[in-house]
Each structure stands twice: as structure tokens, then as C-alpha cells.
Design an enzyme around this catalytic site. Structure first.
Site, short mmCIF file in Angstrom:
data_model
loop_
_atom_site.label_atom_id
_atom_site.label_comp_id
_atom_site.label_asym_id
_atom_site.label_seq_id
_atom_site.Cartn_x
_atom_site.Cartn_y
_atom_site.Cartn_z
N HIS A 129 -53.12 -10.39 -35.20
CA HIS A 129 -53.98 -9.55 -34.34
C HIS A 129 -53.23 -8.24 -34.16
O HIS A 129 -52.24 -8.18 -33.43
CB HIS A 129 -54.24 -10.23 -32.99
CG HIS A 129 -55.16 -9.44 -32.12
ND1 HIS A 129 -56.44 -9.84 -31.82
CD2 HIS A 129 -55.01 -8.22 -31.53
CE1 HIS A 129 -57.04 -8.91 -31.07
NE2 HIS A 129 -56.19 -7.94 -30.88
N LYS A 177 -50.50 -17.68 -36.56
CA LYS A 177 -51.20 -16.53 -35.98
C LYS A 177 -50.31 -15.82 -34.98
O LYS A 177 -49.78 -16.42 -34.06
CB LYS A 177 -52.46 -17.05 -35.27
CG LYS A 177 -53.19 -16.00 -34.46
CD LYS A 177 -53.92 -15.01 -35.34
CE LYS A 177 -54.51 -13.90 -34.49
NZ LYS A 177 -55.87 -13.54 -34.87
N HIS A 192 -68.53 -16.88 -25.92
CA HIS A 192 -68.28 -16.85 -24.48
C HIS A 192 -69.63 -17.09 -23.80
O HIS A 192 -70.65 -16.59 -24.28
CB HIS A 192 -67.76 -15.48 -24.03
CG HIS A 192 -66.37 -15.16 -24.50
ND1 HIS A 192 -65.24 -15.59 -23.84
CD2 HIS A 192 -65.93 -14.46 -25.56
CE1 HIS A 192 -64.16 -15.15 -24.48
NE2 HIS A 192 -64.55 -14.47 -25.53
N HIS A 247 -63.22 -18.59 -34.09
CA HIS A 247 -62.88 -19.29 -32.83
C HIS A 247 -63.90 -20.39 -32.57
O HIS A 247 -65.09 -20.11 -32.42
CB HIS A 247 -62.88 -18.31 -31.65
CG HIS A 247 -61.92 -17.19 -31.83
ND1 HIS A 247 -60.62 -17.24 -31.37
CD2 HIS A 247 -62.04 -15.99 -32.45
CE1 HIS A 247 -59.99 -16.12 -31.69
NE2 HIS A 247 -60.83 -15.35 -32.36
N PHE A 248 -63.41 -21.62 -32.48
CA PHE A 248 -64.29 -22.76 -32.22
C PHE A 248 -64.24 -23.20 -30.75
O PHE A 248 -65.06 -23.99 -30.33
CB PHE A 248 -63.86 -23.96 -33.06
CG PHE A 248 -64.53 -24.09 -34.40
CD1 PHE A 248 -65.84 -23.68 -34.60
CD2 PHE A 248 -63.84 -24.68 -35.45
CE1 PHE A 248 -66.45 -23.85 -35.83
CE2 PHE A 248 -64.45 -24.85 -36.69
CZ PHE A 248 -65.75 -24.43 -36.89
N HIS A 286 -61.59 -16.28 -40.40
CA HIS A 286 -61.13 -16.02 -39.01
C HIS A 286 -62.23 -16.44 -38.06
O HIS A 286 -63.29 -15.82 -38.00
CB HIS A 286 -60.81 -14.53 -38.81
CG HIS A 286 -60.34 -14.22 -37.41
ND1 HIS A 286 -59.16 -13.57 -37.16
CD2 HIS A 286 -60.87 -14.48 -36.20
CE1 HIS A 286 -58.98 -13.44 -35.86
NE2 HIS A 286 -60.02 -13.98 -35.25
N LEU A 297 -62.57 -7.51 -29.21
CA LEU A 297 -61.28 -6.88 -29.48
C LEU A 297 -60.85 -7.22 -30.89
O LEU A 297 -61.02 -8.37 -31.31
CB LEU A 297 -60.23 -7.36 -28.47
CG LEU A 297 -60.40 -6.75 -27.07
CD1 LEU A 297 -59.51 -7.44 -26.06
CD2 LEU A 297 -60.10 -5.25 -27.09
N HIS A 341 -59.38 -8.79 -38.67
CA HIS A 341 -60.47 -8.00 -38.06
C HIS A 341 -60.12 -6.52 -37.90
O HIS A 341 -60.08 -6.00 -36.80
CB HIS A 341 -60.93 -8.61 -36.73
CG HIS A 341 -59.87 -9.07 -35.78
ND1 HIS A 341 -58.79 -8.31 -35.43
CD2 HIS A 341 -59.74 -10.23 -35.10
CE1 HIS A 341 -58.05 -8.98 -34.58
NE2 HIS A 341 -58.59 -10.15 -34.36
N ASP A 376 -64.58 -13.65 -36.98
CA ASP A 376 -64.09 -13.55 -35.61
C ASP A 376 -65.15 -14.01 -34.61
O ASP A 376 -65.17 -13.52 -33.48
CB ASP A 376 -63.60 -12.13 -35.29
CG ASP A 376 -62.75 -12.09 -34.03
OD1 ASP A 376 -62.25 -13.15 -33.61
OD2 ASP A 376 -62.60 -10.99 -33.46
N ASN A 415 -56.20 -20.05 -30.21
CA ASN A 415 -56.05 -19.53 -28.83
C ASN A 415 -56.85 -20.35 -27.82
O ASN A 415 -57.69 -19.84 -27.11
CB ASN A 415 -56.42 -18.04 -28.75
CG ASN A 415 -57.86 -17.74 -29.11
OD1 ASN A 415 -58.48 -18.47 -29.88
ND2 ASN A 415 -58.40 -16.66 -28.57
C1 NCD Z 1 -61.42 -13.40 -29.34
C2 NCD Z 1 -61.67 -14.57 -28.39
O1 NCD Z 1 -62.59 -14.48 -27.55
O2 NCD Z 1 -60.99 -15.58 -28.51
N1 NCD Z 1 -62.08 -12.25 -28.81
C3 NCD Z 1 -62.42 -11.13 -29.49
O3 NCD Z 1 -62.89 -10.19 -28.87
N2 NCD Z 1 -62.29 -11.05 -30.78
C4 NCD Z 1 -59.96 -13.19 -29.51
C5 NCD Z 1 -59.60 -12.26 -30.63
O4 NCD Z 1 -59.75 -12.58 -31.82
O5 NCD Z 1 -59.13 -11.14 -30.35
ZN ZN Z 2 -60.38 -13.60 -33.26
#
Ligand code: NCD
Ligand code: ZN
Length: 344
Positions: free
Chosen positions: A136, A99, A251, A15-16, A13, A219, A174, A247, A41
Site C-alpha cells: 500500500h 502485505k 463497508h 478484501h473479503f 487485490h 484509499l 492500486h 481492491d 487487514n
Molecule cells: C481498504 C479497506 O477498506 O480495507 N480500503 C480502501 O479504501 N481501499 C483498505 C485499502 O486497501 O486501503
Molecule cells: Zn485494498
């Protein structure tokens, strides 16, 4: 034990993002993992096979030369997902899973699903073809407290879904609560869960006592200590239902340190070291390989990786901030000293 060699692990899991940040974060993950389940996302989200294929190409172009890394793509489900298109994406190897984001649950989830019953036909099709569903698991109802949203999701959405579609293969992503552990333990072999490093290290006090720490916010949000302990027990239990999913969610520093800070923790650069610290503390180093490298591929019905990686016991200082291709991002464990280091 001063060094640990295990089969190459995967991140189930992740995010790139896209563009410059993606180019900056891909090398961190490619150094640690052989494969990763890539979350869809983006803005706009990866909702079709064509978008999934194009995103995969952009990721592959960012993998440093000489490193073997395979992104495993996911399709973002919406109220209007075309069952034929995602079945085609799965059959042709573009998508590994789909997803489910409840609309509004987290970062870039506005186009998510407003009512899971709108997906009945898509999910039936996925169950038929054996396509895994990543979830999620939080409700978004305004009257449900943010700390209760996972537990309420189990009761209102997940448990009934498993009853309706007993053959659907579901990854409860997660997980953050003892309720989720209990649910997954009690469910059939078609239900598994990923656990992040932050939820093994942090409880909600770590985020809120002595000042608010935006870099500990993600989250689903970290819960009480009793939940963290349940997650540590599950991850190190040896159960094949739990596996590694970071996860990692980058940011920009200023987007986190803000009056309305973004949810997400960037843990990719030290992910294995962070997890191994937990297994070390729990005297379960012998169970780390299954969690990191075996349970995930077995659940996804993918081959185990060839090759190994080695972690050594050594001081490993984590910088306060990283320059990720021009964007300042604060990594998980910033300013701390980790006790393991990835060799090579
Ligand atoms: C993730 C994101 O920033 O894309 N943020 C997070 O807090 N985990 C989205 C997600 O997996 O809920
Ligand atoms: Zn995530």
C-alpha cells in the site's frame, strides 16, 4: 463485438472481511474470478501462518457449491513479523505474498509498519525466497497532503527499497497517479502494479463536485483527471506490468454515509463489467484478457487458469444497494446502467 470470451480471470487485490459479511461477499467474487489475492487487514490482522491457514478455511467454507475458487492468502507485515514464520507460510503454500501497510495508512492498518527499515531482514528473506511483496504505497506523515501521499511514497520509500533489494518482487497496489505509472514503467521486471476499476472511472471531481459522494471514497483517494487518464493508458497499454486488482472493500452503508465515512468501494459484484467498460471506451478490448487473466499469474509465477468466461454486450442495471447476508452495502456503479454482462 457483442460478446467476449477470455481465459478465466483473477483478482490480484481483494478484501473479503470475515464472518457474516465474508460469507455474503465471497460468492460475488467466486462467480467472477478463479483466484483472488486476499488482503489480511482483519481485526486482528492475519499476521501468522496459523492465522492465514485458518482464514483460508473460513473463506473456502463460504464458496458456493459447484464453483471452483482459490483464495491466495497474504501475510500482514508488522514491526515484529517473524521472517522464519512467513518463509514457512510461503514454502507450505499458505501464503502467496506478504502485505506492507504503512501504519495508519488505511482501514485496519494500525498494526502496520512504522518504519520500513525495521523490516530489512524480513524483506531480504522474501527477496531470497522469491516471495512477492504487496505494497500500500502511501506515506502517512501528517504534513503530507492526502493527494500527494502516493507520489511522496515513491520518492521516500519505494524507490530506495528497490535500490536496496533489486531482486525483491514488488506489486505496487492500486496505483492512482501518473507518477506511479512512470515509476513502474521505468522499473525492472520485478516491479508491477494493480489498478482498480474505480481509479479508471473516477477522478476527484466525481467524488467532490456537486456534493460529497462517500461511495466514491477509497484509499488511495482518486486524484486529478490527468492521473485517471494515465491509469487508463497504462491498463490498456498491453504492458505486462499492469494487472487487475479490484481492491473491492465492503463497508456497511451507514459506515460510508457517516460524519467520518470509511474508505473502500465494494466493486466485486460487477468488477469485470466495470473494467470491460473502460477497455471498450479505450478501444482496447483485445488487450483485456492479458490485463485480467495473464499478466497477474505470470508476475506471481502461478499457472494461468484453465477454462473461460464470456461477457455479453447487454444492459446491466446495477442496484442502488445490495443485501449482503444481512448488511446493506452500496456497490460501485449503484443506480447506473452498465453495458456488459457476465454470461451464465
Ligand atoms: C481498504 C479497506 O477498506 O480495507 N480500503 C480502501 O479504501 N481501499 C483498505 C485499502 O486497501 O486501503
Ligand atoms: Zn485494498
Amino acid at each position: 463485438m457483442d460478446s467476449l470470451t477470455i481465459r478465466r480471470p483473477d483478482d490480484w487485490h481483494l478484501h473479503f472481511r470475515d464472518d457474516a459479511v465474508m460469507e455474503g461477499v465471497v460468492p460475488y467474487t467466486a462467480r467472477q474470478f478463479a483466484r483472488a489475492i486476499v488482503m489480511p487487514n482483519l481485526t486482528p490482522p492475519v499476521t501468522t501462518t496459523a492465522r492465514g491457514a485458518a482464514y483460508r478455511e473460513r473463506i473456502l467454507a463460504a464458496v458456493p457449491e459447484g464453483i471452483e475458487f482459490t483464495p491466495l492468502m497474504t501475510c500482514y507485515l508488522t514491526d515484529n513479523t517473524d521472517a522464519d514464520d512467513i518463509a514457512h507460510g510461503f514454502a507450505t503454500g499458505v501464503f502467496t505474498a506478504a502485505k506492507l501497510y504503512p501504519a495508519g495508512a488505511t482501514t485496519n492498518s494500525d498494526s502496520g509498519v512504522t518504519d520500513i527499515r525495521k523490516l530489512d531482514r524480513v524483506l531480504e528473506r522474501m527477496a531470497e525466497i522469491g516471495m512477492p511483496l504487496c505494497i500500500h504505497g502511501e506515506v502517512t506523515d501528517h504534513d503530507v497532503d492526502v493527494f500527494d501521499r502516493e507520489a511522496v511514497f515513491i520518492e521516500r520509500t519505494l524507490a530506495p527499497l528497490i535500490v536496496r533489494l533489486p531482486h525483491l518482487r514488488v506489486i505496487f497496489e492500486h496505483i492512482t497517479t501518473a507518477d506511479a505509472v512512470q515509476f513502474v514503467d521505468g522499473a525492472g521486471e520485478n516491479v508491477a502494479a494493480t489498478i482498480t476499476p474505480q481509479h479508471l472511472h473516477l477522478n476527484r471531481n466525481a467524488m467532490l463536485v456537486g456534493g460529497i459522494r462517500p461511495h466514491a471514497y477509497c484509499l488511495p483517494v482518486a486524484k486529478r483527471e490527468v492521473h485517471r487518464l494515465a491509469l487508463r493508458a497504462a491498463a490498456t497499454s498491453g504492458s505486462a506490468k499492469y494487472f487487475l486488482g479490484t481492491d473491492s472493500a465492503p463497508h456497511a452503508r451507514e459506515a460510508k454515509e457517516s460524519a467520518c465515512g470509511c474508505a473502500g468501494i465494494f466493486n466485486a459484484p460487477y468488477a469485470l463489467e466495470s473494467y470491460l467498460a473502460v477497455f471498450d471506451e479505450e478501444q482496447a478490448i483485445d488487450r483485456f484478457e492479458a490485463f485480467a487473466s495473464e499478466n497477474g499469474p505470470r508476475f506471481y509465477r502461478l499457472p494461468l487458469n484453465e477454462g473461460t468466461i464470456t461477457l455479453e454486450r447487454a444492459d446491466n442495471p446495477v442496484p442502488e444497494v445490495l443485501n449482503v447476508n444481512g448488511t446493506a452495502i452500496v456497490p460501485f456503479h449503484a443506480g447506473e446502467m452498465l453495458g456488459w454482462r457476465l454470461a451464465g
